[in-house]
Design a protein around this motif. Structure first.
Motif, PDB file in Angstrom:
ATOM      1  N   VAL A  31       0.946  -1.358   0.100  1.00 26.82           N
ATOM      2  CA  VAL A  31      -0.149  -0.032   0.050  1.00 26.82           C
ATOM      3  C   VAL A  31       0.770   1.152  -0.049  1.00 26.82           C
ATOM      4  O   VAL A  31       1.576   1.404   0.871  1.00 26.82           O
ATOM      5  CB  VAL A  31      -1.141  -0.045   0.981  1.00 26.82           C
ATOM      6  CG1 VAL A  31      -1.828   1.347   1.259  1.00 26.82           C
ATOM      7  CG2 VAL A  31      -1.712  -1.336   1.202  1.00 26.82           C
ATOM      8  N   ASN A  32       0.547   1.973  -0.874  1.00 26.46           N
ATOM      9  CA  ASN A  32       1.649   3.253  -1.104  1.00 26.46           C
ATOM     10  C   ASN A  32       3.012   2.978  -1.111  1.00 26.46           C
ATOM     11  O   ASN A  32       3.564   3.800  -0.288  1.00 26.46           O
ATOM     12  CB  ASN A  32       1.075   4.433   0.038  1.00 26.46           C
ATOM     13  CG  ASN A  32      -0.194   4.854  -0.560  1.00 26.46           C
ATOM     14  OD1 ASN A  32      -0.797   4.585  -1.645  1.00 26.46           O
ATOM     15  ND2 ASN A  32      -0.746   5.619   0.616  1.00 26.46           N
ATOM     16  N   VAL A  34       4.638   0.649   0.425  1.00 29.13           N
ATOM     17  CA  VAL A  34       5.026  -0.050   1.911  1.00 29.13           C
ATOM     18  C   VAL A  34       4.115  -1.105   2.310  1.00 29.13           C
ATOM     19  O   VAL A  34       3.105  -1.460   1.691  1.00 29.13           O
ATOM     20  CB  VAL A  34       4.676   0.834   3.119  1.00 29.13           C
ATOM     21  CG1 VAL A  34       5.050   0.218   4.420  1.00 29.13           C
ATOM     22  CG2 VAL A  34       5.515   2.601   2.941  1.00 29.13           C
ATOM     23  N   VAL A  36       1.599  -3.811   3.675  1.00 26.52           N
ATOM     24  CA  VAL A  36       0.701  -3.575   4.148  1.00 26.52           C
ATOM     25  C   VAL A  36       0.693  -3.758   6.045  1.00 26.52           C
ATOM     26  O   VAL A  36       0.085  -2.979   6.499  1.00 26.52           O
ATOM     27  CB  VAL A  36      -0.648  -4.495   3.766  1.00 26.52           C
ATOM     28  CG1 VAL A  36      -0.453  -5.959   3.832  1.00 26.52           C
ATOM     29  CG2 VAL A  36      -1.967  -3.949   4.244  1.00 26.52           C
ATOM     30  N   GLU A  38       3.043  -2.988   7.531  1.00 28.74           N
ATOM     31  CA  GLU A  38       4.098  -1.891   8.113  1.00 28.74           C
ATOM     32  C   GLU A  38       2.949  -0.497   7.933  1.00 28.74           C
ATOM     33  O   GLU A  38       3.114   0.335   8.612  1.00 28.74           O
ATOM     34  CB  GLU A  38       5.290  -1.813   7.325  1.00 28.74           C
ATOM     35  CG  GLU A  38       6.220  -2.976   7.870  1.00 28.74           C
ATOM     36  CD  GLU A  38       7.455  -3.038   6.854  1.00 28.74           C
ATOM     37  OE1 GLU A  38       7.735  -1.809   6.174  1.00 28.74           O
ATOM     38  OE2 GLU A  38       8.010  -3.864   6.846  1.00 28.74           O
ATOM     39  N   TYR A  39       2.395  -0.546   6.898  1.00 35.61           N
ATOM     40  CA  TYR A  39       1.568   0.785   6.452  1.00 35.61           C
ATOM     41  C   TYR A  39       0.422   0.868   7.606  1.00 35.61           C
ATOM     42  O   TYR A  39      -0.047   2.002   7.842  1.00 35.61           O
ATOM     43  CB  TYR A  39       1.099   0.563   5.163  1.00 35.61           C
ATOM     44  CG  TYR A  39       0.464   1.924   4.610  1.00 35.61           C
ATOM     45  CD1 TYR A  39       0.978   3.015   4.327  1.00 35.61           C
ATOM     46  CD2 TYR A  39      -1.204   2.037   4.470  1.00 35.61           C
ATOM     47  CE1 TYR A  39       0.377   4.268   3.784  1.00 35.61           C
ATOM     48  CE2 TYR A  39      -1.968   3.286   4.200  1.00 35.61           C
ATOM     49  CZ  TYR A  39      -0.942   4.329   3.753  1.00 35.61           C
ATOM     50  OH  TYR A  39      -1.951   5.259   3.252  1.00 35.61           O
ATOM     51  N   THR A  67      -2.345   1.994  -4.537  1.00 32.49           N
ATOM     52  CA  THR A  67      -2.214   3.466  -4.315  1.00 32.49           C
ATOM     53  C   THR A  67      -3.602   4.026  -3.777  1.00 32.49           C
ATOM     54  O   THR A  67      -4.333   4.193  -4.426  1.00 32.49           O
ATOM     55  CB  THR A  67      -1.768   4.128  -5.650  1.00 32.49           C
ATOM     56  OG1 THR A  67      -0.504   3.588  -6.064  1.00 32.49           O
ATOM     57  CG2 THR A  67      -1.270   5.585  -5.308  1.00 32.49           C
ATOM     58  N   PHE A  73      -6.823   5.947   8.023  1.00 34.33           N
ATOM     59  CA  PHE A  73      -6.410   4.493   7.698  1.00 34.33           C
ATOM     60  C   PHE A  73      -7.883   3.506   7.622  1.00 34.33           C
ATOM     61  O   PHE A  73      -7.944   2.765   6.718  1.00 34.33           O
ATOM     62  CB  PHE A  73      -5.742   3.980   8.872  1.00 34.33           C
ATOM     63  CG  PHE A  73      -4.241   4.414   9.030  1.00 34.33           C
ATOM     64  CD1 PHE A  73      -3.399   4.195   7.977  1.00 34.33           C
ATOM     65  CD2 PHE A  73      -3.783   5.298   9.993  1.00 34.33           C
ATOM     66  CE1 PHE A  73      -2.210   4.732   7.837  1.00 34.33           C
ATOM     67  CE2 PHE A  73      -2.610   6.172  10.189  1.00 34.33           C
ATOM     68  CZ  PHE A  73      -1.666   5.465   9.088  1.00 34.33           C
ATOM     69  N   GLN A  76      -9.080   4.289   4.305  1.00 32.27           N
ATOM     70  CA  GLN A  76      -8.325   3.532   3.266  1.00 32.27           C
ATOM     71  C   GLN A  76      -8.425   2.286   3.353  1.00 32.27           C
ATOM     72  O   GLN A  76      -8.318   1.431   2.157  1.00 32.27           O
ATOM     73  CB  GLN A  76      -6.741   4.003   3.436  1.00 32.27           C
ATOM     74  CG  GLN A  76      -6.671   5.462   3.177  1.00 32.27           C
ATOM     75  CD  GLN A  76      -5.346   5.945   3.362  1.00 32.27           C
ATOM     76  OE1 GLN A  76      -4.361   5.184   4.081  1.00 32.27           O
ATOM     77  NE2 GLN A  76      -5.012   7.279   3.327  1.00 32.27           N
ATOM     78  N   SER A  80      -9.610  -0.106  -0.011  1.00 37.07           N
ATOM     79  CA  SER A  80      -8.279  -0.784  -0.831  1.00 37.07           C
ATOM     80  C   SER A  80      -8.923  -2.080  -1.483  1.00 37.07           C
ATOM     81  O   SER A  80      -8.750  -2.227  -2.460  1.00 37.07           O
ATOM     82  CB  SER A  80      -7.429  -1.111   0.156  1.00 37.07           C
ATOM     83  OG  SER A  80      -6.794  -0.054   0.676  1.00 37.07           O
TER      84      SER A  80
END
Length: 88
Positions: A31-32, A34, A36, A38-39, A67, A73, A76, A80
């Motif tokens: 995700v972006n 990183v 998932v 860790e994000y 992205t 969060f 998002q 996702s």
């Protein structure tokens, strides 16, 4: 030369939007830029993202690159997976 199959999709929820790419792989979700795990700050959000893959037995068959923009969060995470295209 082998062509790598790529499926793309877009999802929106509240103030969040996401674009996703699904490819055959080993279950890596980014995700972006990183990983998932860790994000996303909470394990429950990671589980929400992975749940449809787990339910269909595809958690180790596809790599997903998302992205995502806007929202928090939770928003998002909610946007996702719907952005991931349906593999048929």
């Amino acid at each position: 030369m082998t062509d790598k199959k790529v499926w793309t999709g877009t999802g929106r929820r509240k103030r969040s939007s996401a674009q996703a790419r699904l490819t055959l792989g080993k279950g890596k979700i980014v995700v972006n830029g990183v990983l998932v795990d860790e994000y996303m700050p909470y394990a429950t959000l990671v589980m929400d993202i992975k749940q449809p893959l787990v339910a269909t037995g595809n958690e180790e068959k596809f790599d997903i690159e998302v992205t995502v923009k806007g929202g928090g969060f939770s928003g998002q995470a909610g946007v996702s997976f719907p952005s991931v295209p349906q593999h048929r």
